[in-house]
Design a protein around this motif. Structure first.
Motif, PDB file in Angstrom:
ATOM      1  N   ASP A 108      28.981  24.063  23.244  1.00  0.00           N
ATOM      2  CA  ASP A 108      28.257  23.022  22.515  1.00  0.00           C
ATOM      3  C   ASP A 108      28.119  21.724  23.297  1.00  0.00           C
ATOM      4  O   ASP A 108      27.053  21.100  23.284  1.00  0.00           O
ATOM      5  N   ILE A 109      29.165  21.297  23.963  1.00  0.00           N
ATOM      6  CA  ILE A 109      29.100  19.979  24.606  1.00  0.00           C
ATOM      7  C   ILE A 109      28.199  19.961  25.831  1.00  0.00           C
ATOM      8  O   ILE A 109      27.598  18.939  26.127  1.00  0.00           O
ATOM      9  N   LYS A 110      28.080  21.072  26.520  1.00  0.00           N
ATOM     10  CA  LYS A 110      27.182  21.118  27.686  1.00  0.00           C
ATOM     11  C   LYS A 110      25.726  20.938  27.259  1.00  0.00           C
ATOM     12  O   LYS A 110      24.926  20.358  27.982  1.00  0.00           O
ATOM     13  N   LYS A 111      25.384  21.426  26.070  1.00  0.00           N
ATOM     14  CA  LYS A 111      24.022  21.251  25.543  1.00  0.00           C
ATOM     15  C   LYS A 111      23.700  19.771  25.338  1.00  0.00           C
ATOM     16  O   LYS A 111      22.538  19.381  25.366  1.00  0.00           O
ATOM     17  N   LEU A 112      24.739  18.965  25.116  1.00  0.00           N
ATOM     18  CA  LEU A 112      24.551  17.524  24.890  1.00  0.00           C
ATOM     19  C   LEU A 112      24.574  16.721  26.183  1.00  0.00           C
ATOM     20  O   LEU A 112      24.460  15.507  26.168  1.00  0.00           O
ATOM     21  N   GLY A 113      24.768  17.412  27.322  1.00  0.00           N
ATOM     22  CA  GLY A 113      24.797  16.735  28.610  1.00  0.00           C
ATOM     23  C   GLY A 113      26.141  16.100  28.948  1.00  0.00           C
ATOM     24  O   GLY A 113      26.225  15.259  29.839  1.00  0.00           O
ATOM     25  N   ILE A 114      27.193  16.497  28.239  1.00  0.00           N
ATOM     26  CA  ILE A 114      28.523  15.935  28.485  1.00  0.00           C
ATOM     27  C   ILE A 114      29.168  16.663  29.657  1.00  0.00           C
ATOM     28  O   ILE A 114      29.118  17.883  29.747  1.00  0.00           O
ATOM     29  N   GLN A 115      29.772  15.906  30.566  1.00  0.00           N
ATOM     30  CA  GLN A 115      30.460  16.483  31.720  1.00  0.00           C
ATOM     31  C   GLN A 115      31.963  16.481  31.481  1.00  0.00           C
ATOM     32  O   GLN A 115      32.510  15.567  30.858  1.00  0.00           O
ATOM     33  N   ASN A 116      32.632  17.505  31.980  1.00  0.00           N
ATOM     34  CA  ASN A 116      34.078  17.590  31.855  1.00  0.00           C
ATOM     35  C   ASN A 116      34.766  16.643  32.828  1.00  0.00           C
ATOM     36  O   ASN A 116      34.250  16.347  33.913  1.00  0.00           O
ATOM     37  N   ALA A 117      35.941  16.167  32.437  1.00  0.00           N
ATOM     38  CA  ALA A 117      36.797  15.345  33.294  1.00  0.00           C
ATOM     39  C   ALA A 117      38.238  15.603  32.883  1.00  0.00           C
ATOM     40  O   ALA A 117      38.504  16.013  31.754  1.00  0.00           O
ATOM     41  N   TYR A 118      39.157  15.391  33.801  1.00  0.00           N
ATOM     42  CA  TYR A 118      40.575  15.595  33.513  1.00  0.00           C
ATOM     43  C   TYR A 118      41.295  14.259  33.454  1.00  0.00           C
ATOM     44  O   TYR A 118      41.168  13.441  34.364  1.00  0.00           O
ATOM     45  N   PHE A 119      42.033  14.040  32.389  1.00  0.00           N
ATOM     46  CA  PHE A 119      42.858  12.854  32.205  1.00  0.00           C
ATOM     47  C   PHE A 119      44.193  13.291  31.609  1.00  0.00           C
ATOM     48  O   PHE A 119      44.243  14.290  30.891  1.00  0.00           O
ATOM     49  N   PRO A 120      45.251  12.540  31.845  1.00  0.00           N
ATOM     50  CA  PRO A 120      46.509  12.906  31.169  1.00  0.00           C
ATOM     51  C   PRO A 120      46.322  12.761  29.659  1.00  0.00           C
ATOM     52  O   PRO A 120      45.872  11.719  29.186  1.00  0.00           O
ATOM     53  N   MET A 121      46.609  13.804  28.942  1.00  0.00           N
ATOM     54  CA  MET A 121      46.415  13.759  27.501  1.00  0.00           C
ATOM     55  C   MET A 121      47.647  13.261  26.769  1.00  0.00           C
ATOM     56  O   MET A 121      47.545  12.575  25.774  1.00  0.00           O
ATOM     57  N   LEU A 122      48.775  13.636  27.254  1.00  0.00           N
ATOM     58  CA  LEU A 122      50.019  13.236  26.620  1.00  0.00           C
ATOM     59  C   LEU A 122      50.915  12.586  27.662  1.00  0.00           C
ATOM     60  O   LEU A 122      51.312  13.221  28.625  1.00  0.00           O
ATOM     61  N   ILE A 123      51.203  11.334  27.472  1.00  0.00           N
ATOM     62  CA  ILE A 123      52.088  10.629  28.389  1.00  0.00           C
ATOM     63  C   ILE A 123      53.361  10.322  27.622  1.00  0.00           C
ATOM     64  O   ILE A 123      53.310   9.640  26.588  1.00  0.00           O
ATOM     65  N   PRO A 124      54.491  10.827  28.074  1.00  0.00           N
ATOM     66  CA  PRO A 124      55.744  10.595  27.352  1.00  0.00           C
ATOM     67  C   PRO A 124      56.055   9.105  27.209  1.00  0.00           C
ATOM     68  O   PRO A 124      55.825   8.318  28.130  1.00  0.00           O
TER      69      PRO A 124
END
Length: 67
Positions: free
Chosen positions: A31-47
């Protein structure tokens, strides 16, 4: 499935866990690729312990740079 590596803050993601991640990506990418959104990696959980560890350092840096 996932374990801590020898380098601080790094994790080893085993093949089964990575397969789960790939399935999650495929599900959302449809679904998100159809909207032109690009993937990126970020820390999701930082203790919280890492924030606390940096807290004094950040406060000292702000005080030094702003007098």
């Amino acid at each position: 499935m996932i374990e801590y590596g020898p380098v601080s803050g790094c994790m080893i993601i085993r093949p089964y866990a990575y397969s789960v991640w790939e399935n999650v990506q495929e599900f959302f990418n449809r679904d998100i690729k159809k909207l032109g959104i690009q993937n990126a990696y970020f820390p999701m959980l930082i203790p919280e312990s890492l924030f606390k560890k940096e807290e004094d350092h950040v406060e000292d840096s702000v005080l030094k740079s702003h007098g």
